[in-house]
Design an enzyme around this catalytic site. Sequence first.
Site, PDB file in Angstrom:
ATOM      1  N   LYS A 173       0.837  -1.195   0.000  1.00  0.00           N
ATOM      2  CA  LYS A 173       0.000   0.000   0.000  1.00  0.00           C
ATOM      3  C   LYS A 173       0.876   1.250   0.000  1.00  0.00           C
ATOM      4  O   LYS A 173       1.664   1.465   0.923  1.00  0.00           O
ATOM      5  CB  LYS A 173      -0.900   0.032   1.241  1.00  0.00           C
ATOM      6  CG  LYS A 173      -1.766   1.299   1.323  1.00  0.00           C
ATOM      7  CD  LYS A 173      -2.449   1.414   2.656  1.00  0.00           C
ATOM      8  CE  LYS A 173      -3.238   2.719   2.760  1.00  0.00           C
ATOM      9  NZ  LYS A 173      -2.350   3.904   2.671  1.00  0.00           N
ATOM     10  N   GLU A 246      10.538   0.996  10.219  1.00  0.00           N
ATOM     11  CA  GLU A 246      11.520   2.069  10.006  1.00  0.00           C
ATOM     12  C   GLU A 246      10.777   3.360  10.290  1.00  0.00           C
ATOM     13  O   GLU A 246       9.952   3.810   9.498  1.00  0.00           O
ATOM     14  CB  GLU A 246      12.077   2.003   8.580  1.00  0.00           C
ATOM     15  CG  GLU A 246      13.371   2.768   8.401  1.00  0.00           C
ATOM     16  CD  GLU A 246      13.126   4.227   8.082  1.00  0.00           C
ATOM     17  OE1 GLU A 246      13.262   5.067   9.011  1.00  0.00           O
ATOM     18  OE2 GLU A 246      12.804   4.531   6.935  1.00  0.00           O
ATOM     19  N   CYS A 280      13.932  10.647   6.002  1.00  0.00           N
ATOM     20  CA  CYS A 280      14.010  10.240   7.405  1.00  0.00           C
ATOM     21  C   CYS A 280      15.438  10.261   7.922  1.00  0.00           C
ATOM     22  O   CYS A 280      15.668  10.499   9.110  1.00  0.00           O
ATOM     23  CB  CYS A 280      13.404   8.849   7.579  1.00  0.00           C
ATOM     24  SG  CYS A 280      14.112   7.595   6.500  1.00  0.00           S
ATOM     25  N   GLU A 377      11.362  15.669  14.834  1.00  0.00           N
ATOM     26  CA  GLU A 377      11.699  15.620  13.413  1.00  0.00           C
ATOM     27  C   GLU A 377      10.834  16.618  12.648  1.00  0.00           C
ATOM     28  O   GLU A 377       9.611  16.487  12.598  1.00  0.00           O
ATOM     29  CB  GLU A 377      11.463  14.206  12.876  1.00  0.00           C
ATOM     30  CG  GLU A 377      11.787  14.041  11.411  1.00  0.00           C
ATOM     31  CD  GLU A 377      11.568  12.613  10.928  1.00  0.00           C
ATOM     32  OE1 GLU A 377      12.349  12.160  10.069  1.00  0.00           O
ATOM     33  OE2 GLU A 377      10.620  11.969  11.403  1.00  0.00           O
TER      34      GLU A 377
END
Length: 480
Positions: A173, A246, A280, A377
């Site tokens: 997906k 992750e 990331c 982040e």
Amino acid sequence: MEPFTLTSPAVMTIGGAAVDTATSLDVINPATGRPFASVPAGDRTHVDAAFEAATRAFQTWREDEEYRRQSLRAMADVVQDAAGELTQVLTAEQGKPLSESQREFAGTAGWLRYYADLEVPPEVLRDDSEARVEVVRRPLGAVAAIAPFNFPIMIGFAKVATAFRAGSTVVLKPSPYTPLATLRLGELLGQVLPAGVLNVLSGGDEIGPMMTTHPLARAVSFTGSTATGRKIAAAAGDDLKRLTLELGGNDPVIVLDDVDVDAVVEQLFPRAFNNNGQACVAPKRIYVAREIRSALVDAFADRARAVKVGDGFLPETVLGPLNNAPQRDRVATLVTEAVAHGAKVVTGGTVIDGPGYFYEPTILTDVSDGVRIVDEEQFGPALPIVEYTDIEDALRRANSGMFGLGGSVWSADTDRAAAVAQRLETGMSWVNTHTAISPAMPFGGAKWSGLGSEGGPRGLDGYSDFQVIYRSKKVPGSRV
């Protein structure tokens, strides 16, 4: 420039067949902020059909290792052949410049070829006159793979490549923000794959939990936020599914006092602002020695002012738009909060007027720990630069918080830098570079940045069980 249009519709592929749905999902062009295409929106029936197809296909797919390796090579050829068409689709839906889309497809082909060529021999624990003891991998079954919006093709199909090499099948997906290129590539790959081994679903965020809790999903591979990853881990625990997560990163960079500032910034700036900061493992916070702070800040600001921001289809564009409005608004909020806490905006700091999700490349200073743009982040084009007093201070700051994906140390003395880099609490640590990754390297983080790893032989662990085979060399009844 002419508006981008799709040359062919993108549809879901389940069990090797194209699937239509009763409802659709709009795809927004981030350069204009307007819908430019729609894709099928799946529901529970499509999720069930996809996992049933993947489970049926697994029974034969698992048996022929050489055929799977040949299929991975054929997939890499399809990716390369389709790149001309699909780089334009990716730029239109994600926002990154065409050159970056081209690199993403090249990287995807590289992942597929790496796993096609990877030898996976059994691990021999003992081989003597009495017994031979081996540890072999056994494929799990159907894998639920969920990809993010920042690198939808490379991350999504890295999961597919790893699962296929292990002998598992996949239900994939893409993010609802970036489904088009994945759906189209899924259609094309159906020409070289058996029915059911790869099933591609599109739809809203509600599809993800249906996949990760599905009783036929034996493993889950997810790339995305830590908050979502924790929910997946909790939900998958009931069925003891194998997990590869992750998750978020807040990569620190420590710049020692002996560097050539301009040379370091020349290397760090494109890594920090890669994909407009939506990576990331990009540098997210810079810790710099007091003696060179002003020079480093000025050098970063000069680069930020000079970089060209615009539509990814324009050849002069270096930074495109952010992918979606929520992400653009998050960056703007974090910068505003930092300023309220005393941060100085050296350059940038505002939303760019006009259509699309654009934000100025931003350099912040006079900011420190305890402010969200340092502690969290940002995933966008805003970079805080923090002064430290000594190495212990730098390491304390760099290792603070619960993220531990990557980090780097920069110095004219590589041994000195390596000694510091080994003390970073991260899954990946670099000296005088950052974001240096390859399919052969394990990619994963410490603390809240994930579980397991993608890449290399270790990447197969999330898609495999292990079986010990103990073969006695003594024949029953024999006196030998």
